[in-house]
Design a protein around this motif. Structure first.
Motif, PDB file in Angstrom:
ATOM      1  N   THR A  34      14.004   2.026 -11.804  1.00 25.34           N
ATOM      2  CA  THR A  34      13.057   2.142 -12.905  1.00 25.34           C
ATOM      3  C   THR A  34      11.636   2.091 -12.371  1.00 25.34           C
ATOM      4  O   THR A  34      11.215   1.086 -11.814  1.00 25.34           O
ATOM      5  N   LYS A  35      10.914   3.161 -12.552  1.00 22.72           N
ATOM      6  CA  LYS A  35       9.512   3.191 -12.144  1.00 22.72           C
ATOM      7  C   LYS A  35       8.694   2.419 -13.185  1.00 22.72           C
ATOM      8  O   LYS A  35       9.006   2.445 -14.369  1.00 22.72           O
ATOM      9  N   PHE A  36       7.672   1.716 -12.717  1.00 22.00           N
ATOM     10  CA  PHE A  36       6.807   1.016 -13.657  1.00 22.00           C
ATOM     11  C   PHE A  36       5.359   1.118 -13.217  1.00 22.00           C
ATOM     12  O   PHE A  36       5.065   1.338 -12.051  1.00 22.00           O
ATOM     13  N   ASP A  37       4.480   0.990 -14.186  1.00 20.78           N
ATOM     14  CA  ASP A  37       3.041   1.009 -13.944  1.00 20.78           C
ATOM     15  C   ASP A  37       2.444  -0.269 -14.509  1.00 20.78           C
ATOM     16  O   ASP A  37       2.899  -0.772 -15.528  1.00 20.78           O
ATOM     17  N   ILE A  38       1.420  -0.742 -13.839  1.00 23.12           N
ATOM     18  CA  ILE A  38       0.641  -1.857 -14.347  1.00 23.12           C
ATOM     19  C   ILE A  38      -0.813  -1.418 -14.324  1.00 23.12           C
ATOM     20  O   ILE A  38      -1.297  -0.918 -13.315  1.00 23.12           O
ATOM     21  N   VAL A  39      -1.478  -1.599 -15.452  1.00 17.08           N
ATOM     22  CA  VAL A  39      -2.878  -1.215 -15.573  1.00 17.08           C
ATOM     23  C   VAL A  39      -3.637  -2.412 -16.140  1.00 17.08           C
ATOM     24  O   VAL A  39      -3.177  -3.034 -17.099  1.00 17.08           O
ATOM     25  N   ILE A  40      -4.762  -2.714 -15.538  1.00 14.14           N
ATOM     26  CA  ILE A  40      -5.650  -3.722 -16.102  1.00 14.14           C
ATOM     27  C   ILE A  40      -6.902  -2.988 -16.541  1.00 14.14           C
ATOM     28  O   ILE A  40      -7.590  -2.370 -15.734  1.00 14.14           O
ATOM     29  N   ASN A  41      -7.145  -3.033 -17.835  1.00 14.19           N
ATOM     30  CA  ASN A  41      -8.266  -2.303 -18.416  1.00 14.19           C
ATOM     31  C   ASN A  41      -8.972  -3.222 -19.399  1.00 14.19           C
ATOM     32  O   ASN A  41      -8.344  -3.730 -20.327  1.00 14.19           O
ATOM     33  N   ASN A  42     -10.250  -3.434 -19.186  1.00 12.97           N
ATOM     34  CA  ASN A  42     -11.027  -4.325 -20.054  1.00 12.97           C
ATOM     35  C   ASN A  42     -10.359  -5.685 -20.230  1.00 12.97           C
ATOM     36  O   ASN A  42     -10.190  -6.180 -21.336  1.00 12.97           O
ATOM     37  N   GLN A  49       0.821  -1.215   0.000  1.00 12.71           N
ATOM     38  CA  GLN A  49       0.000   0.000   0.000  1.00 12.71           C
ATOM     39  C   GLN A  49       0.856   1.266   0.000  1.00 12.71           C
ATOM     40  O   GLN A  49       0.496   2.256  -0.626  1.00 12.71           O
ATOM     41  N   THR A  50       2.011   1.230   0.701  1.00 11.25           N
ATOM     42  CA  THR A  50       2.855   2.418   0.735  1.00 11.25           C
ATOM     43  C   THR A  50       3.656   2.594  -0.556  1.00 11.25           C
ATOM     44  O   THR A  50       4.020   3.706  -0.904  1.00 11.25           O
ATOM     45  N   GLU A  51       3.911   1.509  -1.276  1.00 15.30           N
ATOM     46  CA  GLU A  51       4.714   1.575  -2.500  1.00 15.30           C
ATOM     47  C   GLU A  51       3.889   1.804  -3.759  1.00 15.30           C
ATOM     48  O   GLU A  51       4.394   2.317  -4.740  1.00 15.30           O
ATOM     49  N   PHE A  52       2.636   1.386  -3.739  1.00 12.60           N
ATOM     50  CA  PHE A  52       1.799   1.446  -4.940  1.00 12.60           C
ATOM     51  C   PHE A  52       0.482   2.140  -4.643  1.00 12.60           C
ATOM     52  O   PHE A  52      -0.121   1.925  -3.593  1.00 12.60           O
ATOM     53  N   ASN A  53       0.034   2.938  -5.594  1.00  7.47           N
ATOM     54  CA  ASN A  53      -1.312   3.496  -5.563  1.00  7.47           C
ATOM     55  C   ASN A  53      -2.155   2.621  -6.473  1.00  7.47           C
ATOM     56  O   ASN A  53      -1.853   2.492  -7.660  1.00  7.47           O
ATOM     57  N   VAL A  54      -3.176   2.027  -5.928  1.00  4.22           N
ATOM     58  CA  VAL A  54      -4.010   1.112  -6.703  1.00  4.22           C
ATOM     59  C   VAL A  54      -5.416   1.673  -6.766  1.00  4.22           C
ATOM     60  O   VAL A  54      -6.041   1.931  -5.744  1.00  4.22           O
ATOM     61  N   SER A  55      -5.887   1.851  -7.988  1.00  4.48           N
ATOM     62  CA  SER A  55      -7.274   2.249  -8.171  1.00  4.48           C
ATOM     63  C   SER A  55      -7.890   1.338  -9.220  1.00  4.48           C
ATOM     64  O   SER A  55      -7.191   0.763 -10.047  1.00  4.48           O
ATOM     65  N   ALA A  56      -9.201   1.203  -9.161  1.00  6.54           N
ATOM     66  CA  ALA A  56      -9.868   0.298 -10.086  1.00  6.54           C
ATOM     67  C   ALA A  56     -11.309   0.725 -10.303  1.00  6.54           C
ATOM     68  O   ALA A  56     -11.948   1.251  -9.393  1.00  6.54           O
TER      69      ALA A  56
END
Length: 108
Positions: free
Chosen positions: A47-55, A12-19
């Protein structure tokens, strides 16, 4: 989407998760998946990275200024090449691990 509250404090402190689909997000973000993402973050702290789950599609984006940028008129900088290969290998390993966890949990 809505910002989610997760059980793993370090995650929770390392990642912002929204859905937008909170149920699916909680199904995917098991303790194993969150730990794998934390492990990945610790391996590639620079290296910063993002993961997104969309559809139902998982997207990965890496913020790396040097990776994948090659000047073909000059000799390829070995460090840039190695960083690019390292990023690709880490992404491949993380994706395989996360997908295996998801498939084993019968979410997909």
């Amino acid at each position: 989407g809505n910002l989610l509250k997760l059980d793993m404090r370090e995650f929770q402190t390392e990642f912002n998760v929204s859905a937008t689909n909170e149920v699916m997000a909680y199904q995917i973000l098991t303790a194993d998946v969150m730990q794998e993402l934390l492990n990945m973050k610790n391996k590639i702290y620079k290296t910063k990275f993002d993961i997104v789950i969309n559809n139902d599609i998982l997207y990965m984006r890496f913020h790396n200024k040097t990776a994948f940028n090659f000047n073909i008129e000059k000799d390829v900088d070995k460090k840039v090449y190695e960083e690019s290969i390292e990023t690709i290998e880490l992404a491949k390993n993380m994706l395989e691990n996360v997908l295996n966890i998801i498939l084993e949990s019968n979410i997909a």
